[in-house]
Scaffold this motif. Structure first.
Motif, PDB file in Angstrom:
ATOM      1  N   VAL A   1       0.835  -1.203   0.000  1.00  0.00           N
ATOM      2  CA  VAL A   1       0.000   0.000   0.000  1.00  0.00           C
ATOM      3  C   VAL A   1       0.870   1.254   0.000  1.00  0.00           C
ATOM      4  O   VAL A   1       1.982   1.246   0.524  1.00  0.00           O
ATOM      5  N   ARG A   2       0.364   2.289  -0.606  1.00  0.00           N
ATOM      6  CA  ARG A   2       0.932   3.629  -0.481  1.00  0.00           C
ATOM      7  C   ARG A   2      -0.050   4.375   0.414  1.00  0.00           C
ATOM      8  O   ARG A   2      -1.205   4.569   0.048  1.00  0.00           O
ATOM      9  N   ILE A   3       0.398   4.782   1.591  1.00  0.00           N
ATOM     10  CA  ILE A   3      -0.497   5.425   2.546  1.00  0.00           C
ATOM     11  C   ILE A   3       0.051   6.784   2.947  1.00  0.00           C
ATOM     12  O   ILE A   3       1.240   6.937   3.218  1.00  0.00           O
ATOM     13  N   SER A   4      -0.839   7.760   2.941  1.00  0.00           N
ATOM     14  CA  SER A   4      -0.478   9.129   3.286  1.00  0.00           C
ATOM     15  C   SER A   4      -1.376   9.595   4.423  1.00  0.00           C
ATOM     16  O   SER A   4      -2.598   9.417   4.370  1.00  0.00           O
ATOM     17  N   VAL A   5      -0.772  10.196   5.441  1.00  0.00           N
ATOM     18  CA  VAL A   5      -1.523  10.694   6.591  1.00  0.00           C
ATOM     19  C   VAL A   5      -1.235  12.185   6.748  1.00  0.00           C
ATOM     20  O   VAL A   5      -0.077  12.596   6.815  1.00  0.00           O
ATOM     21  N   VAL A   6      -2.302  12.976   6.791  1.00  0.00           N
ATOM     22  CA  VAL A   6      -2.192  14.401   7.110  1.00  0.00           C
ATOM     23  C   VAL A   6      -2.833  14.565   8.481  1.00  0.00           C
ATOM     24  O   VAL A   6      -4.048  14.469   8.629  1.00  0.00           O
ATOM     25  N   ASP A   7      -1.995  14.751   9.480  1.00  0.00           N
ATOM     26  CA  ASP A   7      -2.446  14.792  10.876  1.00  0.00           C
ATOM     27  C   ASP A   7      -2.738  16.220  11.317  1.00  0.00           C
ATOM     28  O   ASP A   7      -1.964  17.129  11.056  1.00  0.00           O
ATOM     29  N   LYS A   8      -3.857  16.369  12.008  1.00  0.00           N
ATOM     30  CA  LYS A   8      -4.242  17.662  12.586  1.00  0.00           C
ATOM     31  C   LYS A   8      -4.464  17.529  14.090  1.00  0.00           C
ATOM     32  O   LYS A   8      -5.364  18.126  14.659  1.00  0.00           O
ATOM     33  N   GLY A   9      -3.651  16.662  14.722  1.00  0.00           N
ATOM     34  CA  GLY A   9      -3.754  16.492  16.170  1.00  0.00           C
ATOM     35  C   GLY A   9      -4.637  15.331  16.597  1.00  0.00           C
ATOM     36  O   GLY A   9      -5.195  15.343  17.693  1.00  0.00           O
ATOM     37  N   ALA A  10      -4.750  14.320  15.742  1.00  0.00           N
ATOM     38  CA  ALA A  10      -5.617  13.180  16.037  1.00  0.00           C
ATOM     39  C   ALA A  10      -5.035  12.284  17.131  1.00  0.00           C
ATOM     40  O   ALA A  10      -3.821  12.107  17.218  1.00  0.00           O
ATOM     41  N   LEU A  11      -5.912  11.735  17.941  1.00  0.00           N
ATOM     42  CA  LEU A  11      -5.523  10.733  18.932  1.00  0.00           C
ATOM     43  C   LEU A  11      -5.272   9.415  18.223  1.00  0.00           C
ATOM     44  O   LEU A  11      -5.725   9.194  17.091  1.00  0.00           O
ATOM     45  N   ASP A  12      -4.599   8.489  18.919  1.00  0.00           N
ATOM     46  CA  ASP A  12      -4.298   7.178  18.340  1.00  0.00           C
ATOM     47  C   ASP A  12      -5.551   6.455  17.851  1.00  0.00           C
ATOM     48  O   ASP A  12      -5.554   5.861  16.769  1.00  0.00           O
ATOM     49  N   CYS A  13      -6.621   6.502  18.640  1.00  0.00           N
ATOM     50  CA  CYS A  13      -7.847   5.799  18.272  1.00  0.00           C
ATOM     51  C   CYS A  13      -8.457   6.382  16.992  1.00  0.00           C
ATOM     52  O   CYS A  13      -9.016   5.654  16.165  1.00  0.00           O
ATOM     53  N   THR A  14      -8.309   7.676  16.798  1.00  0.00           N
ATOM     54  CA  THR A  14      -8.816   8.320  15.584  1.00  0.00           C
ATOM     55  C   THR A  14      -7.974   7.918  14.381  1.00  0.00           C
ATOM     56  O   THR A  14      -8.517   7.615  13.316  1.00  0.00           O
ATOM     57  N   ILE A  15      -6.665   7.892  14.550  1.00  0.00           N
ATOM     58  CA  ILE A  15      -5.774   7.482  13.460  1.00  0.00           C
ATOM     59  C   ILE A  15      -6.111   6.055  13.038  1.00  0.00           C
ATOM     60  O   ILE A  15      -6.241   5.754  11.843  1.00  0.00           O
ATOM     61  N   LYS A  16      -6.256   5.176  14.014  1.00  0.00           N
ATOM     62  CA  LYS A  16      -6.587   3.776  13.728  1.00  0.00           C
ATOM     63  C   LYS A  16      -7.910   3.679  12.966  1.00  0.00           C
ATOM     64  O   LYS A  16      -8.012   2.974  11.956  1.00  0.00           O
ATOM     65  N   ALA A  17      -8.920   4.399  13.417  1.00  0.00           N
ATOM     66  CA  ALA A  17     -10.233   4.359  12.766  1.00  0.00           C
ATOM     67  C   ALA A  17     -10.161   4.886  11.336  1.00  0.00           C
ATOM     68  O   ALA A  17     -10.808   4.340  10.429  1.00  0.00           O
ATOM     69  N   ARG A  18      -9.380   5.929  11.106  1.00  0.00           N
ATOM     70  CA  ARG A  18      -9.253   6.492   9.756  1.00  0.00           C
ATOM     71  C   ARG A  18      -8.512   5.540   8.822  1.00  0.00           C
ATOM     72  O   ARG A  18      -8.870   5.400   7.659  1.00  0.00           O
ATOM     73  N   VAL A  19      -7.482   4.866   9.329  1.00  0.00           N
ATOM     74  CA  VAL A  19      -6.773   3.875   8.506  1.00  0.00           C
ATOM     75  C   VAL A  19      -7.724   2.731   8.149  1.00  0.00           C
ATOM     76  O   VAL A  19      -7.814   2.315   6.986  1.00  0.00           O
ATOM     77  N   GLU A  20      -8.445   2.219   9.146  1.00  0.00           N
ATOM     78  CA  GLU A  20      -9.414   1.141   8.896  1.00  0.00           C
ATOM     79  C   GLU A  20     -10.456   1.582   7.878  1.00  0.00           C
ATOM     80  O   GLU A  20     -10.770   0.840   6.938  1.00  0.00           O
ATOM     81  N   GLY A  21     -10.997   2.778   8.052  1.00  0.00           N
ATOM     82  CA  GLY A  21     -12.029   3.284   7.147  1.00  0.00           C
ATOM     83  C   GLY A  21     -11.530   3.388   5.720  1.00  0.00           C
ATOM     84  O   GLY A  21     -12.214   2.977   4.776  1.00  0.00           O
ATOM     85  N   ALA A  22     -10.336   3.917   5.538  1.00  0.00           N
ATOM     86  CA  ALA A  22      -9.782   4.051   4.184  1.00  0.00           C
ATOM     87  C   ALA A  22      -9.527   2.689   3.553  1.00  0.00           C
ATOM     88  O   ALA A  22      -9.835   2.479   2.375  1.00  0.00           O
ATOM     89  N   VAL A  23      -8.995   1.754   4.329  1.00  0.00           N
ATOM     90  CA  VAL A  23      -8.725   0.418   3.793  1.00  0.00           C
ATOM     91  C   VAL A  23     -10.027  -0.282   3.403  1.00  0.00           C
ATOM     92  O   VAL A  23     -10.128  -0.835   2.302  1.00  0.00           O
ATOM     93  N   PHE A  24     -11.027  -0.249   4.264  1.00  0.00           N
ATOM     94  CA  PHE A  24     -12.294  -0.916   3.947  1.00  0.00           C
ATOM     95  C   PHE A  24     -12.991  -0.255   2.759  1.00  0.00           C
ATOM     96  O   PHE A  24     -13.611  -0.940   1.945  1.00  0.00           O
ATOM     97  N   ARG A  25     -12.880   1.055   2.620  1.00  0.00           N
ATOM     98  CA  ARG A  25     -13.435   1.725   1.434  1.00  0.00           C
ATOM     99  C   ARG A  25     -12.689   1.284   0.186  1.00  0.00           C
ATOM    100  O   ARG A  25     -13.283   1.090  -0.876  1.00  0.00           O
TER     101      ARG A  25
END
Length: 99
Positions: free
Chosen positions: A60-84
């Motif tokens: 995978v090529r994965i890019s993260v633009v962080d705006k102060g997210a907590l770990d649980c938010t980062i995890k949820a966003r990665v899961e959401g992008a992968v499942f989409r």
């Protein structure tokens, strides 16, 4: 799990992050943009890599633009992008296989 198409999850609002996944070139290519990269960059990378590993994503090529997210938010966003990306919209194993 194999990334089929580009997908995005999250926003650029404060306390969130925007995660973009695309099919990779045989490995995990990670990029991070964050105002706090020097303080939390290693932790953000660790959460992203751990989540990808738990999902069985290794190409995978994965890019993260962080705006102060907590770990649980980062995890949820990665899961959401992968499942989409794999077009799995039903029977998502939140809290089950995704730990």
């Amino acid at each position: 799990m194999e990334i089929k198409k580009p997908a995005i999850a999250g926003t650029l609002e404060s306390s969130d992050c925007q995660v973009t996944v695309e099919p990779g070139d045989g490995s995990v290519e990670f990029s991070l943009e964050s105002a706090v990269i020097h303080q939390y960059g290693n932790q953000i990378r660790k959460v992203v890599m751990q989540t990808l590993d738990n999902l069985g994503v290794d190409n995978v090529r994965i890019s993260v633009v962080d705006k102060g997210a907590l770990d649980c938010t980062i995890k949820a966003r990665v899961e959401g992008a992968v499942f989409r990306s794999v077009e799995q919209m039903k029977n998502i194993p939140w809290g089950g296989a995704v730990k």
